[in-house]
Design a protein around this motif. Structure first.
Motif, PDB file in Angstrom:
ATOM      1  N   ALA A 282       0.840  -1.195   0.000  1.00 55.21           N
ATOM      2  CA  ALA A 282       0.000   0.000   0.000  1.00 55.21           C
ATOM      3  C   ALA A 282       0.877   1.249   0.000  1.00 55.21           C
ATOM      4  N   PRO A 283       0.501   2.282  -0.770  1.00 55.87           N
ATOM      5  CA  PRO A 283       1.335   3.499  -0.852  1.00 55.87           C
ATOM      6  C   PRO A 283       1.575   4.157   0.502  1.00 55.87           C
ATOM      7  N   ASP A 284       0.600   4.037   1.419  1.00 55.83           N
ATOM      8  CA  ASP A 284       0.754   4.699   2.713  1.00 55.83           C
ATOM      9  C   ASP A 284       1.390   3.797   3.772  1.00 55.83           C
ATOM     10  N   TYR A 285       1.836   2.587   3.372  1.00 50.62           N
ATOM     11  CA  TYR A 285       2.454   1.698   4.350  1.00 50.62           C
ATOM     12  C   TYR A 285       3.887   2.164   4.586  1.00 50.62           C
ATOM     13  N   PRO A 286       4.296   2.357   5.857  1.00 51.20           N
ATOM     14  CA  PRO A 286       5.604   2.982   6.123  1.00 51.20           C
ATOM     15  C   PRO A 286       6.797   2.092   5.818  1.00 51.20           C
TER      16      PRO A 286
END
Length: 319
Positions: A282-286
């Motif tokens: 996911a793009p927002d996964y750190p």
């Protein structure tokens, strides 16, 4: 190569801390391992920098060959400490994936300048694309890969005048590659075969796998098979990982390949595993998948994650 010819380096140094023809290959590209180990400058006659275009603007960072016998003021105790430092450097690398500084011990029937000249000729190699590339033969992981994948004739050309080359192969262990002095290297020097470049390109991912895999195996409470990862199997897992498109970050393919090694290719389509992969993409996964697995190991939560991916009642372990 002849296993019967492979002497023990500890025994060799115990007999003579500075035998003629015994040299230390060092990597100075990130840090000079000679700094702080000696009060005063290194004698000029003891250090032989390797020549390569990569270090043309900064020759002080070029790898070098150290000749302890040409260092008249070095004590026997300090000479022996080089071996201890080499083993410590490799153990530190296994635990932190840091850079190598002490690359190997070389025993040769040739003066240091001649050995350094041979090593210098190994560094620039022509890539199949026609570009001139830098071969980090002084990196023990690269050297180990070449020894595993090159045919015997190419290995002899790689060693050149070196009779025995000790390097770090496992934690606190030295491997040694030996050449039969009766078999001279072929004329024309060393040319890296085209197929070897693929192995060099995937080596960083293989090293990540070799670092993470035993950690997760140990933390799995005996519920996963424990075995060492060989190169061919690692390459197969990485090919499967890339076929799924797990290349968003440099470590994504390695993370998925580790899961394939642990679970097996038959489990590659498990819904829970696919869901985990999508979360990590996911793009927002750190953090990417590899860092996620590292975190789960460090938090001691890997067994729970394993049960989530593949519940115990559905295990189908491989031998």
């Amino acid at each position: 190569m002849n296993a019967a010819m492979e002497p023990d380096l500890n025994a060799l140094l115990a007999q003579d801390p500075a035998p003629a023809g015994l040299y230390l290959l060092i990597d100075r590209s990130q840090h000079d391992p000679l700094l702080g180990l000696w009060d005063g400058p290194v004698p000029e006659q003891a250090i032989h920098p390797l020549r390569d275009l990569l270090f043309e603007a900064a020759p002080e960072r070029a790898p070098a060959l150290l000749d302890p016998a040409a260092w008249p003021d070095m004590s026997s105790r300090l000479r022996l400490s080089w071996l201890q430092n080499m083993l410590w450097a490799y153990d530190r690398t296994i635990n932190s994936l840091s850079e190598y500084y002490l690359s190997g011990w070389l025993l040769a029937d040739a003066p240091a300048a001649e050995v350094a000249d041979h090593l210098s000729r190994l560094l620039p190699q022509q890539h199949p694309s026609g570009e001139l590339r830098h071969l980090r033969v002084y990196d023990p992981q690269v050297f180990h890969l070449l020894i595993e994948k090159l045919p015997a004739e190419q290995r002899r050309a790689l060693l050149g005048p070196v009779r025995h080359w000790w390097y770090s192969a496992k934690a606190k262990q030295l491997a040694v590659v030996s050449a039969d002095p009766a078999q001279r290297p072929p004329p024309g020097g060393f040319l890296l075969p085209d197929h070897t470049w693929h192995w060099l390109e995937i080596l960083p991912d293989i090293l990540l796998m070799r670092y993470l895999l035993p950690l997760l195996q140990d933390a799995a409470e005996g519920r996963l098979p424990a075995r060492e990862l060989d190169l061919d199997r690692a390459a197969a897992w990485l090919d499967l990982a890339r076929a799924r498109g797990w290349t968003r970050a440099g470590d994504e393919a390695a993370g998925y390949a580790v899961l394939l090694e642990l679970l097996g290719p038959d489990d590659a389509e498990l819904p829970a595993l696919l869901a985990l992969l999508e979360v990590c993409r996911a793009p927002d996964y750190p953090a990417g998948l590899y860092n996620y697995l590292i975190f789960q190991f460090q938090s001691q939560d890997w067994p729970r994650v394993l049960d989530t991916i593949r519940p115990r009642r559905h295990r189908n372990f491989r031998s």
